[in-house]
Design an enzyme around this catalytic site. Sequence first.
Site, PDB file in Angstrom:
ATOM      1  N   CYS A 165      57.121  42.867 -10.428  1.00 51.54           N
ATOM      2  CA  CYS A 165      55.609  42.435 -10.631  1.00 51.54           C
ATOM      3  C   CYS A 165      54.958  41.981 -12.081  1.00 51.54           C
ATOM      4  O   CYS A 165      53.406  41.899 -11.951  1.00 51.54           O
ATOM      5  CB  CYS A 165      54.658  43.059 -10.274  1.00 51.54           C
ATOM      6  SG  CYS A 165      55.162  43.844  -8.721  1.00 51.54           S
ATOM      7  N   HIS A 293      46.524  47.015 -14.426  1.00 50.10           N
ATOM      8  CA  HIS A 293      47.712  46.916 -13.304  1.00 50.10           C
ATOM      9  C   HIS A 293      46.627  47.046 -11.931  1.00 50.10           C
ATOM     10  O   HIS A 293      46.792  46.271 -11.198  1.00 50.10           O
ATOM     11  CB  HIS A 293      48.863  46.825 -13.880  1.00 50.10           C
ATOM     12  CG  HIS A 293      49.790  46.986 -12.727  1.00 50.10           C
ATOM     13  ND1 HIS A 293      50.292  45.186 -12.274  1.00 50.10           N
ATOM     14  CD2 HIS A 293      50.745  47.282 -12.214  1.00 50.10           C
ATOM     15  CE1 HIS A 293      51.346  45.297 -11.632  1.00 50.10           C
ATOM     16  NE2 HIS A 293      51.593  46.702 -11.403  1.00 50.10           N
ATOM     17  N   GLU A 304      48.239  55.273 -15.286  1.00 47.32           N
ATOM     18  CA  GLU A 304      47.704  53.488 -16.247  1.00 47.32           C
ATOM     19  C   GLU A 304      46.583  54.078 -16.626  1.00 47.32           C
ATOM     20  O   GLU A 304      45.911  53.743 -17.598  1.00 47.32           O
ATOM     21  CB  GLU A 304      47.139  52.462 -15.030  1.00 47.32           C
ATOM     22  CG  GLU A 304      46.879  50.882 -16.534  1.00 47.32           C
ATOM     23  CD  GLU A 304      46.684  49.957 -15.008  1.00 47.32           C
ATOM     24  OE1 GLU A 304      46.342  49.722 -14.316  1.00 47.32           O
ATOM     25  OE2 GLU A 304      46.913  49.046 -15.971  1.00 47.32           O
ATOM     26  N   LYS A 322      42.696  43.980  -7.726  1.00 46.16           N
ATOM     27  CA  LYS A 322      43.154  43.695  -6.484  1.00 46.16           C
ATOM     28  C   LYS A 322      42.621  44.125  -5.363  1.00 46.16           C
ATOM     29  O   LYS A 322      43.389  43.530  -4.422  1.00 46.16           O
ATOM     30  CB  LYS A 322      44.583  44.657  -6.542  1.00 46.16           C
ATOM     31  CG  LYS A 322      45.927  44.224  -8.432  1.00 46.16           C
ATOM     32  CD  LYS A 322      47.365  44.736  -7.637  1.00 46.16           C
ATOM     33  CE  LYS A 322      48.191  44.039  -8.614  1.00 46.16           C
ATOM     34  NZ  LYS A 322      48.024  43.728 -10.252  1.00 46.16           N
ATOM     35  N   HIS A 327      47.604  42.262  -4.563  1.00 46.42           N
ATOM     36  CA  HIS A 327      48.519  42.699  -5.234  1.00 46.42           C
ATOM     37  C   HIS A 327      49.255  40.966  -4.669  1.00 46.42           C
ATOM     38  O   HIS A 327      49.861  42.018  -4.009  1.00 46.42           O
ATOM     39  CB  HIS A 327      49.224  44.475  -5.506  1.00 46.42           C
ATOM     40  CG  HIS A 327      50.934  43.486  -6.211  1.00 46.42           C
ATOM     41  ND1 HIS A 327      50.822  43.222  -6.957  1.00 46.42           N
ATOM     42  CD2 HIS A 327      51.677  45.440  -6.947  1.00 46.42           C
ATOM     43  CE1 HIS A 327      51.374  43.549  -8.495  1.00 46.42           C
ATOM     44  NE2 HIS A 327      51.641  44.545  -7.884  1.00 46.42           N
ATOM     45  N   PHE A 385      58.602  46.497 -10.938  1.00 47.97           N
ATOM     46  CA  PHE A 385      59.659  47.651 -10.174  1.00 47.97           C
ATOM     47  C   PHE A 385      60.896  46.757 -11.910  1.00 47.97           C
ATOM     48  O   PHE A 385      60.413  46.263 -12.208  1.00 47.97           O
ATOM     49  CB  PHE A 385      60.335  47.260  -9.043  1.00 47.97           C
ATOM     50  CG  PHE A 385      60.163  48.038  -8.107  1.00 47.97           C
ATOM     51  CD1 PHE A 385      58.820  48.573  -8.196  1.00 47.97           C
ATOM     52  CD2 PHE A 385      60.633  47.254  -6.692  1.00 47.97           C
ATOM     53  CE1 PHE A 385      58.443  49.145  -7.047  1.00 47.97           C
ATOM     54  CE2 PHE A 385      59.748  47.428  -5.862  1.00 47.97           C
ATOM     55  CZ  PHE A 385      59.253  48.638  -5.820  1.00 47.97           C
TER      56      PHE A 385
END
Lengths: 399, 265
Positions: A165, A293, A304, A322, A327, A385
């Site tokens: 991502c 994010h 975050e 998002k 996402h 990831f």
Amino acid sequence: MSVPIQPLAVSAYTATSALGHGLESHVAALAASRGALRPNDFSSAPLACWIGRVDGVEEASLPAAHAVWECRNNRLAWLGLHQDHFLERALDARQRYGAARVALVLATSTASMGATEEAYRRLDEQGQIPPDLRRPLIHSPHSLAGFVAEALGLEGPCLTVSTACSSSAKVFANAERLIRLGLVDAAVVGGVDTLCDSVLFGFNALELVSPEPCRPFDQARRGISVGEAAGFALLERIEAAPRALRLLGYGESSDAHHMSTPHPDGLGAELALRDALARAGLRADQVDYINLHGTASHKNDEVEAALIARTFPASTRASSTKGYTGHTLGAAGILEAAFSLLAIQYGLVPGSLGCTTPDAACGPQLALENEQRQINVALSNSFGFGGNNACLAFGRAPA
Amino acid sequence: MSSLSVFVEGIGLWSPALGDFAALRAQEHGQAVTPPPAKLPATFLPANERRRAPESVLLAVEVAGQAVAMSERSASELPCVFSSAYGDQLISDYMCATLALAPTELSPTRFHNSVHNAPAGYWTIATGCHAASSAICAGPASFGAGLLEAASFSQAEQRPVLLVCSDIAGSGPVGEMNGSRTNFGCALVLAPEQGLHSLAKLVLTLEPHAGLALHPGPPSGAWHEANATAASAWPLLQNLAHGEGHCTLAAAATLALRVSMEKVA
């Protein structure tokens, strides 16, 4: 510590997501606080969740000359290239610089995996891939970049970046290095990821999928909503487009912590952020907006939120988009780069759709509702990831 | 500018016949070589991670570890570029087969191991590396494109960089699509300047519009034709084993990368 870079002109950009085809539909949806998640009508078997699906992908068939690349992901790429005159702008760059002097750096996490999944659902009598899908090019992670290179007729360096991502944020860094070294004069960067069973059932297996539309940074968030998107940007030296918005800097780092959960103190995220500010030659208090994010996974948002709360003054506004798009995985970096550029262009801080009661870790920076204000510098965070982090810094040309 | 130089400080290599770069050099000099054990040692991974890690990760970590050890650099300081034409094909086959039959039974671990940057993730976790890490591919040009990416990173940032290129043998219907039938990995530590551990200087030159020159010849039956990364890396590895030579790699469909090797003083 990284040293400042020469900014690059973002001389064209575009985005296509569940919000619509091209930038105008995105601005309109943000301004109206209108999200585009829908109950899952995509996976090959039922899965109760919400998705950010792009309308019209199925109809965007490729021209006969490119038929060997046919698959849903490349259809979304083709659809995306046609928005905001991006195709014409890319071809114009090819004309001006020469096909070998324009790099192509594209990101994807699953490329055309959806086509491989389909092949396995209808294997032939010998247990092999059926004849119509027996096209090796689409069963490769390079399918997207291979197709776009052919469609644009580009003959410079051509790379697929696939770091989950964070992928389509990192493409800006690859391109900047190639331009800085003089190996190319311009770069088409971007990312395309389409919905497929792998990601829907994969994130479901990890218990990261929300049964309701995702709610980034909300106390009651229950996980992510998976989406799909295509986005592209054309990067050139600023002399070529002195008035265009600019890539000011970028940061890249690794968490070195865990394959599927972020570092608990946001170590890698902070390193990427500091790296981006250093390359942009900026202090934290000069940042007007951060597109976070903000996946709505429990861990990501907590880590975050704490990073933003301890690093920026309240005058820095921050939000996750998002809740609008879901996402979009390997396309999230470029889609949210587009949101950051739009924020500067339109002076619009989009509210964090889906968040009504912020997590205790959130600072005063989090914007719940839309805000209209001058934005000169915007950051975009993307984490993937494997603990793979990237942060982008954009700004406007000096007045 | 259409060329750039880097210095090789470490070389890692693994195939079913050759367990490291010393074995390749011995073979190239006509000496008998004992094949390595079938099980990849991947000693840079802690034992519990080694048990959990998929084949693609073990292969990448093994060659990465060899190259870093030879360079005597600290793995935690090295930005890294992991290139693979097809990623973990065993997991792709497993995922597609499972999704076709019982999608809700998909293994969460195999899913997170399926990302193209799984080797980069395991490597940075095992070595405590917080530097930039990337995972890339470029189809049959994955080795040349990886070399160009790592060299441009090294020169642009003036830092040594680890490049790891590897592909495992394919499996199932999807494996038949790409013809990858054997494991192969190699790794290079590349530095922007000559140093005490420099083994060779590589001068990389971009040669565009090279379409026809990059088309592979008719199959000769050589073992390295059974793996995309092996086929493209083999000419450069042979030059490294001999200490000299030029070769032309594909960096993209029509973009050639000429690699001239010079001895270091």
